[in-house]
Motif scaffolding. Structure first.
Motif, PDB file in Angstrom:
ATOM      1  N   GLU A 135      22.465  34.124 -33.489  1.00 32.80           N
ATOM      2  CA  GLU A 135      23.792  33.633 -33.151  1.00 32.80           C
ATOM      3  C   GLU A 135      23.964  33.512 -31.636  1.00 32.80           C
ATOM      4  O   GLU A 135      24.508  32.519 -31.134  1.00 32.80           O
ATOM      5  CB  GLU A 135      24.867  34.554 -33.730  1.00 32.80           C
ATOM      6  N   SER A 136      23.498  34.503 -30.894  1.00 35.49           N
ATOM      7  CA  SER A 136      23.606  34.443 -29.429  1.00 35.49           C
ATOM      8  C   SER A 136      22.813  33.266 -28.873  1.00 35.49           C
ATOM      9  O   SER A 136      23.277  32.565 -27.960  1.00 35.49           O
ATOM     10  CB  SER A 136      23.097  35.756 -28.820  1.00 35.49           C
ATOM     11  N   ILE A 137      21.633  33.044 -29.417  1.00 35.58           N
ATOM     12  CA  ILE A 137      20.782  31.953 -28.937  1.00 35.58           C
ATOM     13  C   ILE A 137      21.427  30.601 -29.219  1.00 35.58           C
ATOM     14  O   ILE A 137      21.438  29.700 -28.359  1.00 35.58           O
ATOM     15  CB  ILE A 137      19.380  32.051 -29.579  1.00 35.58           C
ATOM     16  N   VAL A 138      21.981  30.430 -30.418  1.00 35.17           N
ATOM     17  CA  VAL A 138      22.615  29.161 -30.773  1.00 35.17           C
ATOM     18  C   VAL A 138      23.873  28.926 -29.940  1.00 35.17           C
ATOM     19  O   VAL A 138      24.099  27.821 -29.436  1.00 35.17           O
ATOM     20  CB  VAL A 138      22.943  29.123 -32.280  1.00 35.17           C
ATOM     21  N   ARG A 139      24.688  29.961 -29.770  1.00 34.80           N
ATOM     22  CA  ARG A 139      25.906  29.797 -28.969  1.00 34.80           C
ATOM     23  C   ARG A 139      25.560  29.421 -27.524  1.00 34.80           C
ATOM     24  O   ARG A 139      26.218  28.575 -26.912  1.00 34.80           O
ATOM     25  CB  ARG A 139      26.710  31.099 -28.978  1.00 34.80           C
ATOM     26  N   HIS A 140      24.514  30.059 -26.978  1.00 35.72           N
ATOM     27  CA  HIS A 140      24.115  29.729 -25.605  1.00 35.72           C
ATOM     28  C   HIS A 140      23.606  28.294 -25.519  1.00 35.72           C
ATOM     29  O   HIS A 140      23.945  27.557 -24.584  1.00 35.72           O
ATOM     30  CB  HIS A 140      23.031  30.694 -25.121  1.00 35.72           C
ATOM     31  N   ALA A 141      22.804  27.883 -26.497  1.00 35.69           N
ATOM     32  CA  ALA A 141      22.257  26.524 -26.465  1.00 35.69           C
ATOM     33  C   ALA A 141      23.369  25.490 -26.586  1.00 35.69           C
ATOM     34  O   ALA A 141      23.352  24.460 -25.890  1.00 35.69           O
ATOM     35  CB  ALA A 141      21.236  26.346 -27.591  1.00 35.69           C
ATOM     36  N   ALA A 142      24.353  25.744 -27.457  1.00 37.57           N
ATOM     37  CA  ALA A 142      25.462  24.807 -27.605  1.00 37.57           C
ATOM     38  C   ALA A 142      26.306  24.759 -26.327  1.00 37.57           C
ATOM     39  O   ALA A 142      26.776  23.688 -25.917  1.00 37.57           O
ATOM     40  CB  ALA A 142      26.325  25.214 -28.800  1.00 37.57           C
ATOM     41  N   TRP A 143      26.497  25.916 -25.699  1.00 35.42           N
ATOM     42  CA  TRP A 143      27.216  25.950 -24.418  1.00 35.42           C
ATOM     43  C   TRP A 143      26.462  25.150 -23.359  1.00 35.42           C
ATOM     44  O   TRP A 143      27.068  24.374 -22.606  1.00 35.42           O
ATOM     45  CB  TRP A 143      27.378  27.397 -23.961  1.00 35.42           C
ATOM     46  N   ALA A 144      25.145  25.338 -23.306  1.00 40.24           N
ATOM     47  CA  ALA A 144      24.341  24.604 -22.322  1.00 40.24           C
ATOM     48  C   ALA A 144      24.430  23.101 -22.550  1.00 40.24           C
ATOM     49  O   ALA A 144      24.473  22.316 -21.587  1.00 40.24           O
ATOM     50  CB  ALA A 144      22.889  25.075 -22.389  1.00 40.24           C
ATOM     51  N   ALA A 145      24.470  22.689 -23.800  1.00 39.70           N
ATOM     52  CA  ALA A 145      24.572  21.263 -24.112  1.00 39.70           C
ATOM     53  C   ALA A 145      25.836  20.652 -23.531  1.00 39.70           C
ATOM     54  O   ALA A 145      25.846  19.496 -23.098  1.00 39.70           O
ATOM     55  CB  ALA A 145      24.535  21.059 -25.624  1.00 39.70           C
ATOM     56  N   ASP A 146      26.912  21.434 -23.502  1.00 38.27           N
ATOM     57  CA  ASP A 146      28.191  20.923 -22.999  1.00 38.27           C
ATOM     58  C   ASP A 146      28.414  21.178 -21.519  1.00 38.27           C
ATOM     59  O   ASP A 146      29.004  20.352 -20.828  1.00 38.27           O
ATOM     60  CB  ASP A 146      29.348  21.587 -23.774  1.00 38.27           C
ATOM     61  N   GLU A 147      27.947  22.326 -21.026  1.00 41.41           N
ATOM     62  CA  GLU A 147      28.360  22.784 -19.702  1.00 41.41           C
ATOM     63  C   GLU A 147      27.233  22.916 -18.680  1.00 41.41           C
ATOM     64  O   GLU A 147      27.503  22.930 -17.481  1.00 41.41           O
ATOM     65  CB  GLU A 147      29.058  24.152 -19.822  1.00 41.41           C
ATOM     66  N   ALA A 148      26.000  23.052 -19.117  1.00 41.73           N
ATOM     67  CA  ALA A 148      24.904  23.311 -18.176  1.00 41.73           C
ATOM     68  C   ALA A 148      23.667  22.511 -18.571  1.00 41.73           C
ATOM     69  O   ALA A 148      22.707  23.071 -19.111  1.00 41.73           O
ATOM     70  CB  ALA A 148      24.587  24.814 -18.123  1.00 41.73           C
ATOM     71  N   PRO A 149      23.675  21.212 -18.335  1.00 40.37           N
ATOM     72  CA  PRO A 149      22.558  20.370 -18.778  1.00 40.37           C
ATOM     73  C   PRO A 149      21.211  20.797 -18.224  1.00 40.37           C
ATOM     74  O   PRO A 149      20.176  20.574 -18.857  1.00 40.37           O
ATOM     75  CB  PRO A 149      22.956  18.970 -18.290  1.00 40.37           C
ATOM     76  N   GLU A 150      21.209  21.437 -17.050  1.00 38.19           N
ATOM     77  CA  GLU A 150      19.928  21.876 -16.482  1.00 38.19           C
ATOM     78  C   GLU A 150      19.318  23.024 -17.287  1.00 38.19           C
ATOM     79  O   GLU A 150      18.112  23.239 -17.243  1.00 38.19           O
ATOM     80  CB  GLU A 150      20.127  22.299 -15.023  1.00 38.19           C
ATOM     81  N   GLU A 151      20.141  23.754 -18.042  1.00 39.07           N
ATOM     82  CA  GLU A 151      19.637  24.854 -18.861  1.00 39.07           C
ATOM     83  C   GLU A 151      19.296  24.427 -20.290  1.00 39.07           C
ATOM     84  O   GLU A 151      18.692  25.190 -21.048  1.00 39.07           O
ATOM     85  CB  GLU A 151      20.674  25.989 -18.928  1.00 39.07           C
ATOM     86  N   LEU A 152      19.673  23.212 -20.658  1.00 44.19           N
ATOM     87  CA  LEU A 152      19.517  22.779 -22.047  1.00 44.19           C
ATOM     88  C   LEU A 152      18.074  22.747 -22.532  1.00 44.19           C
ATOM     89  O   LEU A 152      17.799  23.235 -23.638  1.00 44.19           O
ATOM     90  CB  LEU A 152      20.172  21.407 -22.242  1.00 44.19           C
ATOM     91  N   PRO A 153      17.115  22.184 -21.789  1.00 46.95           N
ATOM     92  CA  PRO A 153      15.751  22.117 -22.327  1.00 46.95           C
ATOM     93  C   PRO A 153      15.194  23.474 -22.747  1.00 46.95           C
ATOM     94  O   PRO A 153      14.644  23.613 -23.848  1.00 46.95           O
ATOM     95  CB  PRO A 153      14.950  21.501 -21.170  1.00 46.95           C
ATOM     96  N   ALA A 154      15.346  24.486 -21.888  1.00 47.58           N
ATOM     97  CA  ALA A 154      14.828  25.816 -22.232  1.00 47.58           C
ATOM     98  C   ALA A 154      15.633  26.438 -23.369  1.00 47.58           C
ATOM     99  O   ALA A 154      15.063  27.071 -24.272  1.00 47.58           O
ATOM    100  CB  ALA A 154      14.854  26.731 -21.008  1.00 47.58           C
ATOM    101  N   ALA A 155      16.942  26.253 -23.346  1.00 51.15           N
ATOM    102  CA  ALA A 155      17.781  26.815 -24.401  1.00 51.15           C
ATOM    103  C   ALA A 155      17.465  26.182 -25.752  1.00 51.15           C
ATOM    104  O   ALA A 155      17.440  26.867 -26.786  1.00 51.15           O
ATOM    105  CB  ALA A 155      19.255  26.618 -24.057  1.00 51.15           C
ATOM    106  N   ALA A 156      17.226  24.876 -25.753  1.00 57.16           N
ATOM    107  CA  ALA A 156      16.901  24.183 -27.002  1.00 57.16           C
ATOM    108  C   ALA A 156      15.534  24.614 -27.532  1.00 57.16           C
ATOM    109  O   ALA A 156      15.363  24.829 -28.740  1.00 57.16           O
ATOM    110  CB  ALA A 156      16.921  22.675 -26.770  1.00 57.16           C
ATOM    111  N   ALA A 157      14.558  24.737 -26.636  1.00 60.32           N
ATOM    112  CA  ALA A 157      13.227  25.178 -27.055  1.00 60.32           C
ATOM    113  C   ALA A 157      13.272  26.597 -27.621  1.00 60.32           C
ATOM    114  O   ALA A 157      12.645  26.905 -28.641  1.00 60.32           O
ATOM    115  CB  ALA A 157      12.253  25.098 -25.882  1.00 60.32           C
ATOM    116  N   LEU A 158      14.035  27.472 -26.964  1.00 61.79           N
ATOM    117  CA  LEU A 158      14.182  28.835 -27.453  1.00 61.79           C
ATOM    118  C   LEU A 158      14.855  28.852 -28.823  1.00 61.79           C
ATOM    119  O   LEU A 158      14.465  29.616 -29.718  1.00 61.79           O
ATOM    120  CB  LEU A 158      14.993  29.670 -26.465  1.00 61.79           C
ATOM    121  N   ALA A 159      15.872  28.004 -28.999  1.00 59.58           N
ATOM    122  CA  ALA A 159      16.584  27.962 -30.273  1.00 59.58           C
ATOM    123  C   ALA A 159      15.643  27.636 -31.419  1.00 59.58           C
ATOM    124  O   ALA A 159      15.679  28.285 -32.469  1.00 59.58           O
ATOM    125  CB  ALA A 159      17.721  26.944 -30.200  1.00 59.58           C
ATOM    126  N   GLN A 160      14.784  26.636 -31.218  1.00 59.88           N
ATOM    127  CA  GLN A 160      13.862  26.283 -32.295  1.00 59.88           C
ATOM    128  C   GLN A 160      12.709  27.279 -32.423  1.00 59.88           C
ATOM    129  O   GLN A 160      12.226  27.547 -33.527  1.00 59.88           O
ATOM    130  CB  GLN A 160      13.324  24.873 -32.080  1.00 59.88           C
TER     131      GLN A 160
END
Length: 326
Positions: free
Chosen positions: A242-267
């Motif tokens: 849940e923490s990983i998904v919430r962070h990845a969704a937040w990054a998608a909206d608010e921190a595009p520079e963090e999205l690639p790593a957050a998305a990779a971690l999510a999967q």
């Protein structure tokens, strides 16, 4: 960064959860999956009409709600928990891709629920490819739109969501952007992870409820140390996922520079965690969990299918390692 749902997001979650509980409980899911279409068109119509979910992340100027990916993650968690049959995830992925590459003309009909769209994720294989009016194919930086062509249904592990091979020969290029396509792929990862979170949660809820009523050797199985420890491990996986998904969704909206790593971690994490919890929930049900009549195998099959939908976890672990320069 906020990992806790806002009040509006909680209300959205409750509305979707209540709707799905009333119109698509698991017996209805089974009936829909075994029907000719593989889903209930009336449920899909109401999902888009009453709740407007097909247009959730479509910009307002194109007929959608203009919501963010954090709200989309909330919805996908609930559709995953309910094992919703049909093309909702497929159309969501297509909407993400069209929005990112700037192709707006196709969005109003998708937002209205009159166009079922999907994305060919693995060559010519597409979720709900046989039912889709529009198939989007990614060819390097190019995005192709396919409206006709042969559709060959595939035999799939997950009976609640069909797939098909699509003849991409008649595809027409509608956009080309390496950056936009790369971001869309990251957003796909976040969306699928949100659904996986829902499957994980529902699997855990089901086995916890069963452990409270199943008696063996004169004791509730939930009182046995081996079962308690397994359930605790499953709960820890849920909390981390849940923490990983919430962070990845937040990054998608608010921190595009963090999205690639957050998305990779999510999967890399959530896909495997979801499958392990669904597997253990089936095993802890004992013999009844292996029967066709029980619902445990439905969660197991959705979890395994989702785990490899965007490539096996090792692919995402390797990408995460590259992004972190490990």
């Amino acid at each position: 960064m906020k990992l806790v749902l806002t009040r509006e997001q909680q209300e959205l979650r409750d509305a979707v959860r209540s709707f799905l509980a009333s119109v698509s409980p698991l017996p209805a899911v089974r009936r829909a999956a075994e029907s000719e279409t593989g889903y209930d068109p009336e449920v899909y119509r109401r999902l888009n009409g009453e709740l407007g979910l097909a247009g959730l992340v479509v910009p307002q100027e194109h007929g959608g709600a203009g919501a963010g990916h954090a709200e989309l993650a909330v919805v996908l968690e609930e559709t995953g928990a309910a094992l919703l049959p049909g093309p909702f995830l497929a159309t969501t992925l297509a909407t993400i891709l069209l929005t990112e590459v700037g192709e707006k003309e196709l969005l109003p009909d998708i937002a209205a629920g009159t166009t079922v769209a999907t994305v060919a994720l693995d060559g010519d294989r597409a979720l709900n490819g046989a039912e889709a009016d529009l198939v989007l194919a990614i060819d390097g930086p190019r995005v192709l739109a396919v409206r006709g062509g042969a559709r060959t249904p595939l035999t799939t592990l997950d009976i609640t969501r069909r797939q098909a091979r699509v003849d991409l020969g008649s595809g027409e290029e509608i956009a080309s952007s390496e950056t936009a396509v790369a971001r869309a792929r990251d957003l796909f990862a976040v969306a699928v992870a949100a659904e996986q979170l829902g499957v994980l949660r529902a699997s855990l809820d089901a086995i916890v409820a069963y452990a409270k009523i199943r008696v063996t050797f004169g004791r509730l199985i939930g009182s046995y140390q081996g079962v308690k420890h397994k359930l605790a491990d499953m709960h820890c996986k849920l909390e981390q996922a849940e923490s990983i998904v919430r962070h990845a969704a937040w990054a998608a909206d608010e921190a595009p520079e963090e999205l690639p790593a957050a998305a990779a971690l999510a999967q890399a994490y959530v896909g495997r965690a979801c499958f392990e919890v669904a597997r253990d929930h089936l095993l802890l049900h004992g013999g009844i969990g292996f029967t066709w009549e029980h619902d445990a195998h439905l969660y197991y099959k959705r979890a395994k299918t989702d785990e490899v939908l965007l490539g096996p976890p090792r692919v995402h672990r390797a990408r995460l390692a590259d992004l972190l320069e490990l």
